[in-house]
Design an enzyme around this catalytic site. Structure first.
Site, PDB file in Angstrom:
ATOM      1  N   THR A  34      13.776  -2.898  -9.339  1.00  0.00           N
ATOM      2  CA  THR A  34      13.394  -1.495  -9.358  1.00  0.00           C
ATOM      3  C   THR A  34      13.883  -0.757  -8.120  1.00  0.00           C
ATOM      4  O   THR A  34      14.100  -1.333  -7.067  1.00  0.00           O
ATOM      5  CB  THR A  34      11.860  -1.356  -9.448  1.00  0.00           C
ATOM      6  OG1 THR A  34      11.270  -1.750  -8.199  1.00  0.00           O
ATOM      7  CG2 THR A  34      11.294  -2.207 -10.565  1.00  0.00           C
ATOM      8  N   ASP A  57       9.694   4.776  -7.894  1.00  0.00           N
ATOM      9  CA  ASP A  57       9.356   5.289  -6.568  1.00  0.00           C
ATOM     10  C   ASP A  57       7.945   4.779  -6.297  1.00  0.00           C
ATOM     11  O   ASP A  57       6.988   5.176  -6.965  1.00  0.00           O
ATOM     12  CB  ASP A  57       9.404   6.813  -6.557  1.00  0.00           C
ATOM     13  CG  ASP A  57       9.137   7.404  -5.172  1.00  0.00           C
ATOM     14  OD1 ASP A  57       8.581   6.674  -4.318  1.00  0.00           O
ATOM     15  OD2 ASP A  57       9.467   8.574  -4.947  1.00  0.00           O
ATOM     16  N   ASN A  84       8.646  -5.147  -1.750  1.00  0.00           N
ATOM     17  CA  ASN A  84       9.695  -5.181  -0.740  1.00  0.00           C
ATOM     18  C   ASN A  84      10.090  -3.794  -0.240  1.00  0.00           C
ATOM     19  O   ASN A  84      10.568  -3.658   0.895  1.00  0.00           O
ATOM     20  CB  ASN A  84      10.924  -5.894  -1.321  1.00  0.00           C
ATOM     21  CG  ASN A  84      12.158  -5.699  -0.477  1.00  0.00           C
ATOM     22  OD1 ASN A  84      12.294  -6.286   0.588  1.00  0.00           O
ATOM     23  ND2 ASN A  84      13.076  -4.859  -0.946  1.00  0.00           N
ATOM     24  N   SER A 135       5.814  -8.107   4.740  1.00  0.00           N
ATOM     25  CA  SER A 135       5.205  -7.424   5.881  1.00  0.00           C
ATOM     26  C   SER A 135       6.220  -7.411   7.026  1.00  0.00           C
ATOM     27  O   SER A 135       7.391  -7.094   6.815  1.00  0.00           O
ATOM     28  CB  SER A 135       3.897  -8.136   6.268  1.00  0.00           C
ATOM     29  OG  SER A 135       3.281  -7.513   7.372  1.00  0.00           O
ATOM     30  N   TYR A 149       4.716   2.473  11.930  1.00  0.00           N
ATOM     31  CA  TYR A 149       5.152   1.316  11.151  1.00  0.00           C
ATOM     32  C   TYR A 149       4.171   0.163  11.316  1.00  0.00           C
ATOM     33  O   TYR A 149       3.757  -0.466  10.331  1.00  0.00           O
ATOM     34  CB  TYR A 149       6.547   0.904  11.610  1.00  0.00           C
ATOM     35  CG  TYR A 149       7.194  -0.187  10.801  1.00  0.00           C
ATOM     36  CD1 TYR A 149       7.651   0.054   9.503  1.00  0.00           C
ATOM     37  CD2 TYR A 149       7.379  -1.463  11.330  1.00  0.00           C
ATOM     38  CE1 TYR A 149       8.265  -0.946   8.770  1.00  0.00           C
ATOM     39  CE2 TYR A 149       7.991  -2.463  10.599  1.00  0.00           C
ATOM     40  CZ  TYR A 149       8.439  -2.205   9.324  1.00  0.00           C
ATOM     41  OH  TYR A 149       9.051  -3.199   8.591  1.00  0.00           O
ATOM     42  N   LYS A 153       1.781  -1.855   8.560  1.00  0.00           N
ATOM     43  CA  LYS A 153       1.909  -3.288   8.342  1.00  0.00           C
ATOM     44  C   LYS A 153       0.627  -4.038   8.708  1.00  0.00           C
ATOM     45  O   LYS A 153       0.266  -5.015   8.041  1.00  0.00           O
ATOM     46  CB  LYS A 153       3.102  -3.838   9.134  1.00  0.00           C
ATOM     47  CG  LYS A 153       4.452  -3.332   8.647  1.00  0.00           C
ATOM     48  CD  LYS A 153       4.721  -3.716   7.197  1.00  0.00           C
ATOM     49  CE  LYS A 153       6.137  -3.381   6.768  1.00  0.00           C
ATOM     50  NZ  LYS A 153       6.407  -3.747   5.359  1.00  0.00           N
ATOM     51  N   THR A 184      19.588  -6.686   7.675  1.00  0.00           N
ATOM     52  CA  THR A 184      19.465  -5.857   6.479  1.00  0.00           C
ATOM     53  C   THR A 184      19.810  -4.418   6.846  1.00  0.00           C
ATOM     54  O   THR A 184      20.287  -4.139   7.939  1.00  0.00           O
ATOM     55  CB  THR A 184      18.030  -5.926   5.923  1.00  0.00           C
ATOM     56  OG1 THR A 184      17.140  -5.316   6.867  1.00  0.00           O
ATOM     57  CG2 THR A 184      17.608  -7.362   5.672  1.00  0.00           C
TER      58      THR A 184
END
Length: 282
Positions: A34, A57, A84, A135, A149, A153, A184
C-alpha cells in the site's frame, strides 16, 4: 501461521517498504502493498502474481478499512501486518510548529493505530496474526532535534506493548522493530523536513545538525535488504520477539538504555522506597 502468509505492508512505495514487500514475495508469500500512489508502489516492487497494490494514506481511517478489505477480498486473510509508513519532522522543539508536531503524530502514531484498528477484527476472526510495527531507536532514547519524532515513537512503543496482552488470547502476536540508521530514504527531502531556523540561540546547532544529517543520507551503515530478510525470518517463528533491535547500533542503544534505567532506579532508591504510607505494611 500457514507456511504461505498474507502480508499487508504500509508505505510500500519506496524505502524499507519496498524491501519488505520484495523479501516477502521472494519467500513465497502474498503481499498487499500500500501507498498513497499505488502505481508508484507497483513500479517500485515489480510485477508478481502474489502482489496486489492498494491506495492507502495511513492517516485516513477509511483508506485503512478499504486496504484491509482488499486483502480479504483477494487473499481471504491477513497474517502479517507491517506498519512501516513514516516521515520525519526534525528540529528543536521550540522551532517545530504546533501543526508540524501534530502532523508527525498523525503519521507515525495514529497512522499505525488506524491500520491496526482496521486489521484486528480480521485477525481475531481467524484467531491468528502478527502485527509488526517499525519503531525506531528514537522510541527508546530521546535526543535533541528529534522531539516530535521521538514523541511519536515512544507512544508507539507504549501502545504496542499494551496491545500485546490484549490480543494474545486471540492468537495475535505483536513485534516492535527498532532500527538504527539504515540506508533508506528516510533522510531524503521526500521524507524529512526541517523546522525553519527562527531562534538565534539554536541557529548554530541547527545548521550543524542539518548539515550532518544531510551528509549521512545514503551512507547509513544498515542494509535495508538484510533487515527485510531478517524480518521475514522472524515472522515465520512460532514466538516472534516482542522487540527486535535492528542493527549493531540498535543493540548498543538497547544495552545503554537498560544500564541507564538501572542506574536511575538505584540513584535515589532509599528515597523512592520511603514514599509509602506509614500504615501500608499494617
Amino acid at each position: 501461521m500457514a507456511q504461505k502468509q498474507v502480508w499487508l505492508v504500509t508505505g510500500a512505495g519506496r524505502g524499507m517498504g519496498v524491501r519488505l514487500a520484495q523479501a516477502a514475495l521472494a519467500a513465497g508469500h502474498a503481499v498487499v502493498a500500500t501507498g498513497r500512489n499505488p502505481e508508484q508502489v507497483s513500479r517500485a516492487i515489480g510485477a508478481s502474481e502474489n502482489l496486489v497494490t492498494v491506495t492507502l494514506d495511513v492517516i485516513d481511517p477509511a483508506d485503512a478499512q478499504a486496504a484491509v478489505q482488499a486483502s480479504v477480498d483477494r487473499f481471504g486473510r491477513i497474517d502479517v501486518l507491517v506498519n512501516n509508513a513514516a516521515n520525519f519532522k526534525a528540529g528543536f522543539f521550540e522551532e517545530i510548529t504546533p501543526a508540524d508536531f501534530r502532523a508527525q503524530l498523525e503519521t507515525t502514531l495514529f497512522g499505525p493505530v488506524n491500520v491496526t484498528r482496521a486489521a484486528l477484527p480480521v485477525m481475531r476472526a481467524q484467531r491468528s496474526g502478527l502485527v509488526v510495527t517499525i519503531s525506531s531507536t528514537a522510541g527508546l532514547i530521546g535526543g535533541e532535534f528529534v522531539s516530535a519524532y521521538a514523541a511519536s515513537k515512544f507512544a508507539v512503543e507504549g501502545w504496542m506493548e499494551s496491545l500485546t496482552p490484549e490480543v494474545a488470547p486471540f492468537g495475535i502476536r505483536t513485534m516492535l522493530v527498532e532500527p538504527g540508521f539504515f540506508r533508506t530514504e528516510l533522510l531524503t527531502p521526500e521524507s524529512t523536513s526541517y523546522a525553519a531556523s527562527s531562534i538565534e540561540d539554536y541557529a548554530e546547532r541547527t545548521a550543524g545538525t542539518v548539515a550532518g544529517w544531510q551528509s549521512m543520507n545514503g551512507r547509513q551503515g544498515g542494509d535495508p535488504a538484510k533487515l527485510a530478510a531478517a524480518l521475514v525470518q522472524l515472522t515465520a517463528l512460532d514466538e516472534p520477539p516482542l522487540r527486535f533491535a535492528a542493527g549493531a547500533d540498535a543493540v548498543g542503544v538497547f544495552e545503554q538504555k537498560a544500564r541507564d534505567l538501572l542506574a536511575q532506579a538505584a540513584a535515589h532508591r532509599e528515597l523512592s522506597l520511603a514514599l509509602a504510607h506509614d500504615d501500608a505494611s499494617a
